[in-house]
Design a protein around this motif. Structure first.
Motif, PDB file in Angstrom:
ATOM      1  N   GLY A 134       0.931  -1.158  -0.194  1.00 29.43           N
ATOM      2  CA  GLY A 134       0.120  -0.001  -0.028  1.00 29.43           C
ATOM      3  C   GLY A 134       0.861   1.297  -0.062  1.00 29.43           C
ATOM      4  N   LYS A 137       2.324   1.699  -3.338  1.00 30.50           N
ATOM      5  CA  LYS A 137       1.566   2.417  -4.387  1.00 30.50           C
ATOM      6  C   LYS A 137       1.270   4.130  -4.277  1.00 30.50           C
ATOM      7  CE  LYS A 137      -0.212  -1.357  -6.499  1.00 30.50           C
ATOM      8  NZ  LYS A 137      -1.581  -1.778  -6.322  1.00 30.50           N
ATOM      9  N   CYS A 161      -3.673   7.205  -5.033  1.00 26.21           N
ATOM     10  CA  CYS A 161      -4.020   6.195  -6.172  1.00 26.21           C
ATOM     11  C   CYS A 161      -5.224   5.349  -5.842  1.00 26.21           C
ATOM     12  CB  CYS A 161      -2.353   5.822  -6.216  1.00 26.21           C
ATOM     13  SG  CYS A 161      -2.148   4.521  -4.944  1.00 26.21           S
ATOM     14  N   ILE A 163      -5.807   1.707  -5.040  1.00 21.21           N
ATOM     15  CA  ILE A 163      -4.965   0.342  -4.172  1.00 21.21           C
ATOM     16  C   ILE A 163      -6.082  -0.710  -4.009  1.00 21.21           C
ATOM     17  CG2 ILE A 163      -3.831  -0.568  -2.175  1.00 21.21           C
ATOM     18  CD1 ILE A 163      -3.028   2.590  -1.669  1.00 21.21           C
ATOM     19  N   LEU A 165      -6.161  -4.038  -2.305  1.00 21.38           N
ATOM     20  CA  LEU A 165      -5.243  -4.851  -1.331  1.00 21.38           C
ATOM     21  C   LEU A 165      -5.352  -6.293  -1.384  1.00 21.38           C
ATOM     22  CD1 LEU A 165      -6.524  -2.975   2.194  1.00 21.38           C
ATOM     23  CD2 LEU A 165      -4.580  -2.414   0.667  1.00 21.38           C
ATOM     24  N   ILE A 176      -2.404   2.398   5.819  1.00 29.86           N
ATOM     25  CA  ILE A 176      -2.423   2.910   4.501  1.00 29.86           C
ATOM     26  C   ILE A 176      -3.422   4.310   4.641  1.00 29.86           C
ATOM     27  CG2 ILE A 176      -3.372   2.741   2.289  1.00 29.86           C
ATOM     28  CD1 ILE A 176      -2.401  -0.526   2.509  1.00 29.86           C
ATOM     29  N   THR A 187      -7.247   8.783  -2.945  1.00 30.35           N
ATOM     30  CA  THR A 187      -6.906   7.427  -2.923  1.00 30.35           C
ATOM     31  C   THR A 187      -7.990   6.611  -2.655  1.00 30.35           C
ATOM     32  OG1 THR A 187      -4.728   8.010  -1.859  1.00 30.35           O
ATOM     33  CG2 THR A 187      -5.603   5.836  -1.313  1.00 30.35           C
ATOM     34  N   ILE A 189      -9.251   2.661  -1.724  1.00 33.81           N
ATOM     35  CA  ILE A 189      -8.674   1.488  -1.242  1.00 33.81           C
ATOM     36  C   ILE A 189      -9.828   0.476  -1.431  1.00 33.81           C
ATOM     37  CG2 ILE A 189      -7.858   0.029   0.671  1.00 33.81           C
ATOM     38  CD1 ILE A 189      -7.139   2.798   1.889  1.00 33.81           C
TER      39      ILE A 189
END
Length: 436
Positions: A134, A137, A161, A163, A165, A176, A187, A189
């Motif tokens: 993470g 990234k 960005c 991500i 996981l 993260i 971001t 996730i």
């Protein structure tokens, strides 16, 4: 090294209040490093792992003020990141699994961090890959030195960005998130952990000025901000303590009320214990467990043996499988315990078998418990606590057993349960702490 001498066979009675959540505390305390402004946290449990992290935060230069027995104010205005190079930091951080949680905040605020390979329970392989993948990234670069077992991370230009996981790691997700709140841009996730403790962290960060959405889901979106401010935060009740007390009441035929249990945040926990045949009543935010001589494990609808397995939230937490296993010893019926996430957490069952339990350890991940239905009591023995949850499971077994038991290495239990001997003695238990 300390031991517990337990005189078993006593029924307990009374009310008990669960401590603040240990796993939430480690994340929330680390998050205080994200701001120069004061952050006040309430319901902090007085346990070894949490106290070690508080000490580590202070060593980094944060001002730590203890306001009362459960409240602290943290002001991380001027941190000394050169402390990360010291031998003292290496020794302290290596002894504490939770030390990994300081990485995200330090990377976000200072653009660099170092940490030795963290310690913690010996319950099987616990990867750090999710954390580092993470961070990578987000733009961090890291190096691992096998010579001194140190991870060094450079994150001078963190940028938001997408991500995805590789696993829904709770600590990985938290780390993260804390790195991303001050990163430039957006971001996302996906496959994020969504435990109540992650939800609490996100809500606290938003009060501090972060911009996090998707809280409670496995898709979290973070819009980076320039800086964060201070706030007040109260930890949830520890759901693992709540489950432990339910199992304890059933095994010892005790009448216990768990006060302020955080019922809305317990997920499947009450239902799993009900499947073991345990009667419990939800009374507002309290849980009442009556004294039960017998409780019978359910079967599946087709008549097959009940299986209890762990899974990422909202599935059943792996930290309570040891408690479910020991509670099933005196039930009527059979249950298969499937510990999917850690391959060494069931090895303590040999001690339970020595006490008279009927358990078949199928492999490192599965154990079948054939309930005794009170037809015979467990007998007291000498044993050692291998980890936090197994230690409390052995304590529950000892409290239900006939005769005297001695559990050594109770520092493991102290890592996760505050004043557990004193609190249970107030309900009528007979636990004596022996210092060696």
């Amino acid at each position: 090294m300390s031991s517990f001498k337990i005189q078993g066979g006593k029924a307990l009675k009374g009310e008990i209040i669960p401590q603040g959540a240990k796993n939430e505390a480690l994340q929330i305390i680390a998050a205080t490093l994200l701001t120069a402004e004061p952050v006040t946290i309430h319901k902090i449990p007085n346990i070894r792992d949490v106290n070690k992290l508080i000490e580590l935060i202070g060593d980094l230069g944060a001002v730590v003020e203890k306001l009362d027995s459960e409240s602290y104010r943290f002001t991380a205005k001027d941190l000394d990141v050169s402390f990360l190079e010291s031998e003292e930091f290496k020794q302290k951080a290596a002894s504490l699994r939770g030390s990994i949680m300081i990485l995200g905040p330090l990377l976000a605020r200072y653009g660099k961090a170092k940490i030795p390979r963290p310690g913690g329970d010996k319950i099987g392989r616990r990867r750090l890959d999710t954390h580092f993948l993470g961070f990578e990234k987000l733009g961090a670069k890291f190096n691992y030195s096998s010579k001194d077992s140190f991870y060094s991370i450079d994150a001078t230009n963190l940028a938001g960005c997408y991500i995805h996981l590789d696993e829904a790691s709770v600590t990985g997700t938290a780390n993260i998130i804390m790195a991303a709140v001050l990163a430039k841009g957006k971001t996302t996730i996906y496959h994020a952990a969504c435990e109540p403790y992650i939800q609490q962290l996100c809500k606290m960060l938003n009060r501090m000025g972060a911009n996090i959405s998707g809280i409670g889901s496995n898709l979290i979106t973070i819009e980076g901000v320039e800086s964060l401010g201070g706030t007040d935060h109260t930890l949830l009740p520890d759901m693992i303590e709540v489950g432990s007390f339910i199992g304890l009441a059933a095994m010892t035929q005790s009448e216990i009320t768990i006060k302020n249990a955080g019922v809305e945040h317990l997920g499947l926990i009450p239902d799993v214990f009900r499947r073991l045949g345990i009667k419990l009543e939800l009374r507002g935010d309290d849980i009442y467990i009556p004294s039960q001589k017998h409780y019978e494990i359910e079967t599946f609808i087709d008549g097959s043996i009940m299986t209890v397995a762990d899974a990422p939230w909202p599935g059943f937490t792996p930290d309570l499988l040891s408690i479910v296993l020991v509670t099933a010893i005196q039930a009527k019926g059979t249950v298969l315990i499937h510990q999917k996430m850690f391959e060494s957490r069931l090895f303590f069952v040999d001690k339970l078998i020595d006490m008279g339990a009927q358990i078949i350890l199928c492999d490192p991940h599965r154990a079948t418990v054939i309930g005794l239905d009170r037809k015979q009591q467990l007998k007291g023995i000498k044993m050692s606590s291998p980890d936090i949850r197994a230690g409390v499971s052995l304590l529950i077994a000892a409290l239900s057993a006939e005769g005297e038991s001695v559990i050594s290495n109770v520092e493991q239990i102290d890592r996760g349960y505050q004043y557990i001997d004193e609190r249970l003695n107030q309900l009528g238990a007979s636990i004596h702490r022996l210092e060696q």
